[in-house]
Enzyme design. Structure first.
Site, PDB file in Angstrom:
ATOM      1  CG  PHE A 138      44.862  84.610  48.443  1.00 35.73           C
ATOM      2  CD1 PHE A 138      44.117  83.560  47.947  1.00 35.73           C
ATOM      3  CD2 PHE A 138      44.327  85.398  49.450  1.00 35.73           C
ATOM      4  CE1 PHE A 138      42.840  83.304  48.446  1.00 35.73           C
ATOM      5  CE2 PHE A 138      43.059  85.154  49.946  1.00 35.73           C
ATOM      6  CZ  PHE A 138      42.315  84.096  49.438  1.00 35.73           C
ATOM      7  CG  ASP A 207      50.777  82.848  52.261  1.00 34.66           C
ATOM      8  OD1 ASP A 207      50.428  81.651  52.388  1.00 34.66           O
ATOM      9  OD2 ASP A 207      49.979  83.799  52.345  1.00 34.66           O
ATOM     10  CE1 TYR A 232      41.191  78.748  54.320  1.00 38.14           C
ATOM     11  CE2 TYR A 232      41.554  79.632  56.520  1.00 38.14           C
ATOM     12  CZ  TYR A 232      41.505  79.816  55.153  1.00 38.14           C
ATOM     13  OH  TYR A 232      41.771  81.040  54.617  1.00 38.14           O
ATOM     14  CE  LYS A 233      43.478  78.482  51.415  1.00 39.86           C
ATOM     15  NZ  LYS A 233      44.312  79.644  51.111  1.00 39.86           N
ATOM     16  NE  ARG A 381      41.562  77.012  43.267  1.00 39.81           N
ATOM     17  CZ  ARG A 381      41.850  77.386  44.516  1.00 39.81           C
ATOM     18  NH1 ARG A 381      42.991  77.990  44.791  1.00 39.81           N
ATOM     19  NH2 ARG A 381      40.996  77.202  45.487  1.00 39.81           N
TER      20      ARG A 381
HETATM   21  C1  LIG Z   1      43.954  80.893  51.608  1.00 44.22           C
HETATM   22  C2  LIG Z   1      44.935  82.008  51.579  1.00 44.22           C
HETATM   23  C3  LIG Z   1      44.837  83.083  52.467  1.00 44.22           C
HETATM   24  C4  LIG Z   1      43.673  83.190  53.411  1.00 44.22           C
HETATM   25  O1  LIG Z   1      43.791  84.218  54.290  1.00 44.22           O
HETATM   26  P1  LIG Z   1      42.758  84.323  55.496  1.00 44.22           P
HETATM   27  O2  LIG Z   1      43.241  85.431  56.302  1.00 44.22           O
HETATM   28  O3  LIG Z   1      42.772  82.999  56.187  1.00 44.22           O
HETATM   29  O4  LIG Z   1      41.403  84.554  54.926  1.00 44.22           O
HETATM   30  C5  LIG Z   1      45.823  84.054  52.438  1.00 44.22           C
HETATM   31  N1  LIG Z   1      46.854  83.962  51.577  1.00 44.22           N
HETATM   32  C6  LIG Z   1      46.964  82.956  50.701  1.00 44.22           C
HETATM   33  C7  LIG Z   1      48.132  82.891  49.783  1.00 44.22           C
HETATM   34  C8  LIG Z   1      46.005  81.949  50.670  1.00 44.22           C
HETATM   35  O5  LIG Z   1      46.111  80.953  49.795  1.00 44.22           O
END
Ligand SMILES: *Cc1c(COP(=O)(O)O)cnc(C)c1O
Length: 415
Positions: A138, A207, A232-233, A381
């Site tokens: 990400f 992560d 939040y997921k 997805r």
């Molecule tokens: C959802 C997600 C994020 C989100 O980061 P925020 O700082 O909360 O916006 C970061 N890394 C990964 C791998 C994610 O899936």
């Protein structure tokens, strides 16, 4: 129509629908769905924003009207506001296989990636100048790791997870990896990679954004050093709910935060000029916690009471298997290709389908109440949240996908 013809033309749909109903009837987690505010559509985007547990608004109302509105400043003590980051961290801990006292909630995932990566290279010590980062990650993780590398005088080495073993060496200080890839849904080998990182003398940062709440993580068991994740997921904490930081107990005394705000001070109300870090997970805090979001998350975590993560994992795999089987049965060959690994050991809790017409297809799916999302240019997805998605949902989503593909001709990428 002869009886025989009827059976052969309707068999796949009927069989799969019937099987879905049976699977839902024996699903030990089926009762959890009623805890969530959902409509009669199929919500397959819980890996982006988890659904709202129905009891949460009343709890948040209490935070606003009584705790803030009536108790005001007293709530920092009397409503447990001050200690919420550690208390809620301890609620998340069993979901990711961590003993209490190692997780603190606060800030965004991006900010926690920064804290974790800088702290990791400081733990690794002098003489190691490389940070390995998942090249498929990400993007925010990569951006932040690069900035952390620049600030600490390290070199960033982007590497595909499959090539991490070959890239590890005496120069490696830290490795930042995703447990589950957000795009493909591929689950990486956390135990094996963590052990390899340690064998190279480096520090492993994971992560967990796409694994926590969907499958067992085993942070303590696999001796992960540091980890971050969002809430939040799959944890359903609400839009922008605070993230968390795990620092293994053995590293807490040397955890040297690059953001040593007053909330992480040993005596925050002493208001002294010099910084002295608190012990334990508190050291990962920065500034005043985002109380309303944090307590929303705390309320939302009630849906996990009495749930075993192993049961969640079993259902997640059964759901994604079943969805793939329905897609195979309903969708004409060649229109979609799964990029999610078939092997259970390599699969998270989502199915990603490559589809040339992904954009118009997802638009039409959403119009019909099947909510997944699009990862441009060509990935559909579908996230499967075992607490509230059932087998009939999976069958219906695949059936509607086939209907939509029949309306969007191959090659029509605009729709
Ligand atoms: C959802 C997600 C994020 C989100 O980061 P925020 O700082 O909360 O916006 C970061 N890394 C990964 C791998 C994610 O899936």
């Amino acid at each position: 129509m002869s009886e025989n013809t009827t059976t052969t033309t309707t068999a796949p749909t009927e069989n799969l629908r019937e099987r879905a109903l049976k699977l839902d009837a024996t699903d030990p987690l089926a009762g959890r769905r009623a805890l969530f505010a959902l409509d009669d559509g199929v919500y397959l985007d819980g890996n982006s924003l988890g659904a709202l547990p129905v009891h949460v608004p009343a709890r948040v109302q209490d935070v606003l009207t009584r705790q803030w509105g009536e108790l005001r400043i007293r709530s920092w003590d009397e409503s447990g506001w001050w200690t919420a980051p550690e208390r809620i961290g301890d609620r998340i801990a069993p979901l990711v296989g961590a003993a209490a006292g190692q997780i603190v909630v606060g800030d965004s995932t991006s900010v926690n990636v920064f804290k974790a990566v800088v702290a990791a290279v400081r733990i690794a010590g002098e003489g190691r100048d490389e940070i390995l980062v998942d090249a498929t990650t990400f993007p925010t993780d990569g951006y932040i790791a690069s900035a952390a590398a620049r600030l600490t005088g390290h070199r960033i080495v982007p590497v595909a997870p499959a090539d991490v073993l070959a890239a590890l060496g005496p120069r490696t200080a830290a490795v930042l990896l995703n447990h589950v890839d957000y795009r493909s849904g591929r689950l990486h080998d956390l135990p094996g990679l963590t052990a390899a990182v340690h064998a190279a003398g480096a520090v492993a940062v994971w992560d967990l954004c796409h694994s926590a709440g969907a499958l067992p993580v085993g942070l303590d068991e696999h001796r992960v050093d540091l980890a971050v994740g969002c809430t939040y997921k799959y944890l359903n904490g609400g839009p922008g709910s605070p993230a968390y930081l795990y620092v293994a107990e053995r590293h807490q005394a040397v955890f040297d935060s690059p953001l040593p705000g007053w909330n992480s001070h040993a005596d925050p109300f002493g208001m002294t000029a010099g910084y002295a870090p608190a012990d334990g997970s508190v050291r990962g805090r920065v500034g005043t916690p985002d109380i309303v979001s944090m307590l929303t998350l705390e309320a939302a975590l009630d849906v996990w009471d009495g749930v075993s993560v192993d049961a969640v994992r079993a259902k997640s795999l059964a759901l994604t298997d079943f969805f793939l089987e329905c897609v195979e049965a309903y969708v004409p060959a060649g229109r979609v290709v799964s990029v999610t690994p078939a092997a259970h050991a390599e699969r998270g809790s989502q199915v990603a389908l490559r589809c040339a017409e992904a954009e118009p297809v997802m638009r039409r799916l959403i119009e019909r109440g099947v909510v997944g999302d699009l990862r441009r240019p060509d990935v559909l997805r579908f996230g499967f949240t075992p607490l509230y998605v059932g087998f009939a949902d999976a069958e219906r989503a695949a059936r509607i996908l086939a209907d939509v593909l029949a309306e969007v001709p191959a090659g029509d990428t605009v729709g």
